[in-house]
Design an enzyme around this catalytic site. Structure first.
Site, PDB file in Angstrom:
ATOM      1  N   SER A   9       0.841  -1.201   0.000  1.00 22.97           N
ATOM      2  CA  SER A   9       0.000   0.000   0.000  1.00 22.97           C
ATOM      3  C   SER A   9       0.875   1.250   0.000  1.00 22.97           C
ATOM      4  O   SER A   9       1.781   1.374   0.827  1.00 22.97           O
ATOM      5  CB  SER A   9      -0.879   0.025   1.250  1.00 22.97           C
ATOM      6  OG  SER A   9      -1.380   1.351   1.432  1.00 22.97           O
ATOM      7  N   HIS A  34      -1.331  -1.111  -4.120  1.00 20.95           N
ATOM      8  CA  HIS A  34      -2.604  -0.858  -3.425  1.00 20.95           C
ATOM      9  C   HIS A  34      -2.683   0.629  -3.118  1.00 20.95           C
ATOM     10  O   HIS A  34      -1.818   1.181  -2.429  1.00 20.95           O
ATOM     11  CB  HIS A  34      -2.654  -1.697  -2.133  1.00 20.95           C
ATOM     12  CG  HIS A  34      -3.959  -1.622  -1.404  1.00 20.95           C
ATOM     13  ND1 HIS A  34      -5.073  -2.343  -1.792  1.00 20.95           N
ATOM     14  CD2 HIS A  34      -4.330  -0.893  -0.323  1.00 20.95           C
ATOM     15  CE1 HIS A  34      -6.067  -2.077  -0.949  1.00 20.95           C
ATOM     16  NE2 HIS A  34      -5.649  -1.202  -0.053  1.00 20.95           N
ATOM     17  N   ASP A  36      -4.681   3.517  -1.344  1.00 20.46           N
ATOM     18  CA  ASP A  36      -5.698   3.753  -0.300  1.00 20.46           C
ATOM     19  C   ASP A  36      -6.264   5.164  -0.420  1.00 20.46           C
ATOM     20  O   ASP A  36      -5.620   6.138  -0.043  1.00 20.46           O
ATOM     21  CB  ASP A  36      -5.065   3.567   1.081  1.00 20.46           C
ATOM     22  CG  ASP A  36      -5.020   2.109   1.462  1.00 20.46           C
ATOM     23  OD1 ASP A  36      -3.960   1.643   1.899  1.00 20.46           O
ATOM     24  OD2 ASP A  36      -6.052   1.421   1.307  1.00 20.46           O
ATOM     25  N   MET A  38      -8.814   7.877   0.740  1.00 22.75           N
ATOM     26  CA  MET A  38      -9.669   8.235   1.878  1.00 22.75           C
ATOM     27  C   MET A  38     -10.231   9.642   1.635  1.00 22.75           C
ATOM     28  O   MET A  38      -9.500  10.549   1.255  1.00 22.75           O
ATOM     29  CB  MET A  38      -8.853   8.205   3.182  1.00 22.75           C
ATOM     30  CG  MET A  38      -8.233   6.844   3.473  1.00 22.75           C
ATOM     31  SD  MET A  38      -7.299   6.885   5.019  1.00 22.75           S
ATOM     32  CE  MET A  38      -6.434   5.311   4.901  1.00 22.75           C
ATOM     33  N   HIS A  67      -8.481   1.205  -3.563  1.00 24.17           N
ATOM     34  CA  HIS A  67      -9.362   0.913  -2.409  1.00 24.17           C
ATOM     35  C   HIS A  67     -10.059   2.210  -2.023  1.00 24.17           C
ATOM     36  O   HIS A  67      -9.447   3.088  -1.414  1.00 24.17           O
ATOM     37  CB  HIS A  67      -8.491   0.362  -1.271  1.00 24.17           C
ATOM     38  CG  HIS A  67      -9.221   0.151   0.021  1.00 24.17           C
ATOM     39  ND1 HIS A  67      -8.542  -0.067   1.203  1.00 24.17           N
ATOM     40  CD2 HIS A  67     -10.535   0.108   0.340  1.00 24.17           C
ATOM     41  CE1 HIS A  67      -9.418  -0.231   2.183  1.00 24.17           C
ATOM     42  NE2 HIS A  67     -10.631  -0.130   1.681  1.00 24.17           N
ATOM     43  N   MET A  69     -12.083   4.242   0.199  1.00 23.50           N
ATOM     44  CA  MET A  69     -12.692   4.418   1.513  1.00 23.50           C
ATOM     45  C   MET A  69     -13.435   5.752   1.450  1.00 23.50           C
ATOM     46  O   MET A  69     -12.988   6.776   1.993  1.00 23.50           O
ATOM     47  CB  MET A  69     -11.617   4.395   2.603  1.00 23.50           C
ATOM     48  CG  MET A  69     -11.035   3.007   2.798  1.00 23.50           C
ATOM     49  SD  MET A  69      -9.499   2.965   3.725  1.00 23.50           S
ATOM     50  CE  MET A  69      -8.343   3.176   2.399  1.00 23.50           C
ATOM     51  N   MET A 139     -11.076  -6.195   5.498  1.00 18.18           N
ATOM     52  CA  MET A 139     -10.254  -5.281   6.295  1.00 18.18           C
ATOM     53  C   MET A 139      -9.884  -5.969   7.611  1.00 18.18           C
ATOM     54  O   MET A 139     -10.762  -6.420   8.343  1.00 18.18           O
ATOM     55  CB  MET A 139     -11.013  -3.986   6.581  1.00 18.18           C
ATOM     56  CG  MET A 139     -11.230  -3.092   5.363  1.00 18.18           C
ATOM     57  SD  MET A 139      -9.715  -2.606   4.572  1.00 18.18           S
ATOM     58  CE  MET A 139      -8.988  -1.572   5.850  1.00 18.18           C
ATOM     59  N   GLY A 147      -0.513   1.260   9.829  1.00 18.98           N
ATOM     60  CA  GLY A 147       0.269   1.029  11.048  1.00 18.98           C
ATOM     61  C   GLY A 147      -0.500   0.471  12.227  1.00 18.98           C
ATOM     62  O   GLY A 147      -0.023   0.484  13.351  1.00 18.98           O
ATOM     63  N   ASP A 177      -6.224  -6.558   4.260  1.00 17.17           N
ATOM     64  CA  ASP A 177      -5.599  -5.240   4.291  1.00 17.17           C
ATOM     65  C   ASP A 177      -5.573  -4.679   5.698  1.00 17.17           C
ATOM     66  O   ASP A 177      -6.617  -4.406   6.289  1.00 17.17           O
ATOM     67  CB  ASP A 177      -6.431  -4.329   3.368  1.00 17.17           C
ATOM     68  CG  ASP A 177      -5.965  -2.893   3.358  1.00 17.17           C
ATOM     69  OD1 ASP A 177      -6.663  -2.072   2.759  1.00 17.17           O
ATOM     70  OD2 ASP A 177      -4.913  -2.598   3.975  1.00 17.17           O
ATOM     71  N   GLY A 178      -4.315  -4.602   6.222  1.00 13.19           N
ATOM     72  CA  GLY A 178      -4.209  -3.912   7.509  1.00 13.19           C
ATOM     73  C   GLY A 178      -3.476  -4.739   8.547  1.00 13.19           C
ATOM     74  O   GLY A 178      -3.953  -5.808   8.931  1.00 13.19           O
ATOM     75  N   GLY A 179      -2.312  -4.255   8.961  1.00 14.57           N
ATOM     76  CA  GLY A 179      -1.585  -4.904  10.058  1.00 14.57           C
ATOM     77  C   GLY A 179      -0.875  -6.178   9.677  1.00 14.57           C
ATOM     78  O   GLY A 179      -0.499  -6.974  10.544  1.00 14.57           O
ATOM     79  N   GLY A 199       1.411  -2.144   4.122  1.00 17.10           N
ATOM     80  CA  GLY A 199       1.874  -0.765   3.931  1.00 17.10           C
ATOM     81  C   GLY A 199       3.105  -0.518   4.786  1.00 17.10           C
ATOM     82  O   GLY A 199       4.242  -0.517   4.312  1.00 17.10           O
TER      83      GLY A 199
HETATM   84  C1  DX5 Z   1      -6.431   1.288   6.301  1.00 12.17           C
HETATM   85  C2  DX5 Z   1      -5.532   1.075   5.126  1.00 12.17           C
HETATM   86  C3  DX5 Z   1      -4.309   0.333   5.617  1.00 12.17           C
HETATM   87  C4  DX5 Z   1      -3.222   0.140   4.620  1.00 12.17           C
HETATM   88  C5  DX5 Z   1      -2.236  -0.909   5.111  1.00 12.17           C
HETATM   89  O1  DX5 Z   1      -7.483   2.104   5.976  1.00 12.17           O
HETATM   90  O2  DX5 Z   1      -6.223   0.393   4.106  1.00 12.17           O
HETATM   91  O3  DX5 Z   1      -4.740  -0.909   6.083  1.00 12.17           O
HETATM   92  O4  DX5 Z   1      -3.727  -0.256   3.435  1.00 12.17           O
HETATM   93  O5  DX5 Z   1      -1.643  -0.408   6.214  1.00 12.17           O
HETATM   94  P1  DX5 Z   1      -0.631  -1.249   7.130  1.00 12.17           P
HETATM   95  O6  DX5 Z   1      -0.080  -2.386   6.318  1.00 12.17           O
HETATM   96  O7  DX5 Z   1       0.391  -0.228   7.502  1.00 12.17           O
HETATM   97  O8  DX5 Z   1      -1.442  -1.724   8.275  1.00 12.17           O
HETATM   98 ZN    ZN Z   2      -6.458  -0.417   1.755  1.00  6.34          ZN
END
Ligand code: DX5
Ligand code: ZN
Length: 219
Positions: A9, A34, A36, A38, A67, A69, A139, A147, A177-179, A199
């Site tokens: 990401s 990816h 993101d 927002m 993505h 959001m 998600m 992060g 996606d995420g963490g 990311g």
């Molecule tokens: C959240 C984002 C994050 C990003 C990845 O809205 O979509 O999840 O892509 O972030 P990391 O890999 O840093 O959690």
């Molecule tokens: Zn994302």
């Protein structure tokens, strides 16, 4: 099972050097980028719009995985497709009963369509649209920033989705996606996920290539 792909990401990239960032990602073995997006309404943060996608488009031939959001995503699809998106993913929570129409709208542009669900949204909320998307984005954190720590209970949702797709003879991609880090990516894959978004794990690394390779070796 579909090939496992690594989709870093750019949320965690240096926004002042995004062209360089995507070139470096491609050079270091990423399969997709990816993006993101927002909008400050669906989630409090604002990141970038279609202009950023068109800015990075000439710097990579990797698929751009957008993505959204965003609230009212149906009004934003054309801009991102025209900017060079290969996949456009919308949040089920932002579409309500119009999800099927929004997916049809994305496909009408000839690009792949994705549905994203936040951690507190059950798969049942998507209903029949599960059969009408090219990718399901689960998600593993609450959308809105990078992060964060992966929310373990979302793995069960991936497993449930993979079993649904297999039962119905569908080869739909499942993206998470995420963490996601080297430490938990094997569990993410074991849950049935085949597209890994990372990311901070990638951009905080001292050796991006080594981290992408380590993620790939573990799936
Ligand atoms: C959240 C984002 C994050 C990003 C990845 O809205 O979509 O999840 O892509 O972030 P990391 O890999 O840093 O959690
Ligand atoms: Zn994302």
């Amino acid at each position: 099972m579909n090939r496992t792909l690594i989709a870093p990401s750019i949320l965690s990239a240096d926004f002042a050097a995004m062209g360089e960032a995507v070139k470096t990602l491609q050079k270091n073995g990423a399969d997709m980028i990816h993006c993101d997006v927002m909008d400050g309404t669906f989630v409090p943060a604002i990141t970038f719009g279609a202009q950023m996608v068109s800015a990075i488009r000439p710097h990579t031939d990797l698929p751009l995985d957008v993505h959204l959001m965003c609230a009212d995503p149906q009004n934003k699809i054309a801009d991102f497709v025209n900017a060079g998106a290969d996949i456009v993913t919308v949040h089920a929570e932002a579409c309500g009963g119009a999800l099927d129409d929004v997916l049809r709208g994305i496909r009408s542009y000839g690009v792949r369509c994705g549905v994203a669900v936040s951690p507190d949204t059950p798969l049942q909320k998507i209903g029949g649209s599960l059969e009408r998307c090219d990718m399901l984005l689960i998600m593993s954190v609450h959308p809105g920033r990078g992060g964060q720590k992966l929310i373990e209970r979302t793995l069960a949702k991936a497993d449930e989705a993979r079993r649904f797709f297999e039962r119905n003879g569908l080869s739909t991609d499942i993206e998470m996606d995420g963490g996601i880090t080297e430490e938990n990516v094997a569990a993410v894959k074991a849950a049935g996920v085949n597209i890994i978004v990372a990311g901070s794990a990638v951009f905080r690394s001292a050796d991006m290539g080594a981290t992408i390779r380590a993620l790939r070796e573990r799936v």
